[in-house]
Scaffold this motif. Structure first.
Motif, PDB file in Angstrom:
ATOM      1  N   MET A 284       0.715  -1.478  -0.122  1.00 22.63           N
ATOM      2  CA  MET A 284      -0.347   0.135  -0.069  1.00 22.63           C
ATOM      3  C   MET A 284       0.862   1.195  -0.031  1.00 22.63           C
ATOM      4  O   MET A 284       0.709   2.753  -0.914  1.00 22.63           O
ATOM      5  N   ASP A 285       1.849   1.352   0.836  1.00 23.87           N
ATOM      6  CA  ASP A 285       2.815   2.783   0.985  1.00 23.87           C
ATOM      7  C   ASP A 285       3.163   3.428  -0.667  1.00 23.87           C
ATOM      8  O   ASP A 285       3.285   3.698  -0.792  1.00 23.87           O
ATOM      9  N   LEU A 286       3.708   2.029  -1.641  1.00 29.46           N
ATOM     10  CA  LEU A 286       4.138   2.264  -2.333  1.00 29.46           C
ATOM     11  C   LEU A 286       3.752   2.815  -3.791  1.00 29.46           C
ATOM     12  O   LEU A 286       3.599   2.919  -4.519  1.00 29.46           O
ATOM     13  N   GLU A 287       2.065   1.884  -3.834  1.00 33.42           N
ATOM     14  CA  GLU A 287       0.972   2.855  -4.230  1.00 33.42           C
ATOM     15  C   GLU A 287       0.301   4.209  -4.437  1.00 33.42           C
ATOM     16  O   GLU A 287       0.069   4.782  -5.073  1.00 33.42           O
ATOM     17  N   VAL A 288       0.516   4.415  -2.701  1.00 34.71           N
ATOM     18  CA  VAL A 288       0.509   5.830  -2.174  1.00 34.71           C
ATOM     19  C   VAL A 288       1.588   6.740  -2.812  1.00 34.71           C
ATOM     20  O   VAL A 288       1.061   7.924  -3.811  1.00 34.71           O
ATOM     21  N   THR A 289       2.694   6.386  -2.750  1.00 37.38           N
ATOM     22  CA  THR A 289       3.389   6.696  -3.581  1.00 37.38           C
ATOM     23  C   THR A 289       3.553   7.113  -5.197  1.00 37.38           C
ATOM     24  O   THR A 289       3.928   8.711  -5.257  1.00 37.38           O
ATOM     25  N   LYS A 290       3.655   5.906  -5.964  1.00 38.35           N
ATOM     26  CA  LYS A 290       3.310   6.454  -6.669  1.00 38.35           C
ATOM     27  C   LYS A 290       2.387   6.469  -7.359  1.00 38.35           C
ATOM     28  O   LYS A 290       2.424   7.446  -8.167  1.00 38.35           O
ATOM     29  N   ALA A 291       1.177   6.749  -7.078  1.00 39.43           N
ATOM     30  CA  ALA A 291      -0.270   7.928  -7.304  1.00 39.43           C
ATOM     31  C   ALA A 291       0.052   8.922  -6.959  1.00 39.43           C
ATOM     32  O   ALA A 291      -0.135   9.879  -7.987  1.00 39.43           O
ATOM     33  N   ILE A 292       0.938   8.969  -5.869  1.00 36.74           N
ATOM     34  CA  ILE A 292       1.217  11.314  -5.915  1.00 36.74           C
ATOM     35  C   ILE A 292       1.967  11.333  -6.845  1.00 36.74           C
ATOM     36  O   ILE A 292       2.005  12.164  -7.279  1.00 36.74           O
TER      37      ILE A 292
END
Length: 255
Positions: free
Chosen positions: A1-9
């Protein structure tokens, strides 16, 4: 989830950046005059980006006067509050009072909703100067500039740049000093603001709102600083009227 959030931003932010490297108008400073100008220009269908070195846009309007969170607006500018649906109370025959936080947040929301891209935390440290015309802005992160770090900036292209930096008149100062040009002012340079005179300051803020060099306009307190007029203190009607005036001038030029 943390990398997904970073990628989305990062994906969304860089896509937005790539789509906004060139625009019609760059407004430096996000106080009330700049925000009104941005809103009106965007409403006319032009692409506008704003640059704010601090974290929060809004300029000096947040704090009202001495952190008393009430903003005074004279009768001449009340119609702008009505247009933006900003509530106010009448104080006397000449002034209305509105909440500084509500008014400032309303200006920011309206501009952003209209499509104005507000770059917070970005400091404009120079302009793009080509063929004797201001043609864009040179930008770095606000904290980088404040810390004095030796980090090269990036540039954005704009047809018109607006100096809405308030008391420092930072963009006008930079253009005049770095390029040894003559501005459309009484001295050909930045005259510097005079001490407070609310009545004169409010009137002259609007009168001084204009193009001072090809591609460079001034509005708000920066206009008074450039032309050597008084500061006006904690009354904001002139700021709103100045932003509206510069928007009309720019829209006419861009047509």
């Amino acid at each position: 989830m943390d990398l997904e959030v970073t990628k989305a931003i990062t994906d969304s932010w860089f896509l937005r950046l790539q789509n906004n490297l060139c625009f019609d108008v760059a407004i430096v400073g996000t106080g009330p005059s700049g925000l009104i100008a941005a809103l009106k220009i965007a409403e006319a269908g032009f692409k506008v980006s704003m640059f704010e070195s601090k974290l929060a846009p809004g300029g000096g309007m947040w704090g009202g006067a001495m952190l008393f969170s009430s903003v005074a607006i004279q009768n001449e500018a009340v119609y702008i509050l009505d247009e933006l649906e900003i509530p106010y109370e009448r104080y006397n025959d000449n002034l209305v009072i509105c909440d500084s936080v509500l008014a400032t947040s309303a200006l920011i929301y309206r501009a952003a909703k209209r499509g104005v891209l507000i770059h917070n935390g970005m400091s404009v440290e120079d302009v793009v100067f080509k063929d004797n015309r201001v043609s864009g802005v040179v930008v770095n992160w606000g904290p980088v500039v404040r810390e004095g770090l030796h980090v090269d900036p990036l540039s954005f292209r704009a047809k018109i740049v607006v100096d809405a930096t308030g008391h420092p008149c930072m963009i006008s100062e930079t253009v005049a000093k770095k390029n040894n040009v003559t501005l459309n002012t009484p001295t050909g340079k930045v005259c510097g603001e005079r001490s407070l005179n609310a009545a004169e300051g409010e009137t002259e803020t609007v009168l001084n709102t204009k193009e001072i060099y090809p591609g460079l306009y001034v509005c708000g307190m920066a206009a008074n600083g450039v032309f050597g007029s008084p500061r006006m203190g904690p009354i904001f009607g002139g700021m709103l009227l100045s932003g509206e005036k510069v928007a009309k001038q720019i829209i006419e030029e861009l047509k």
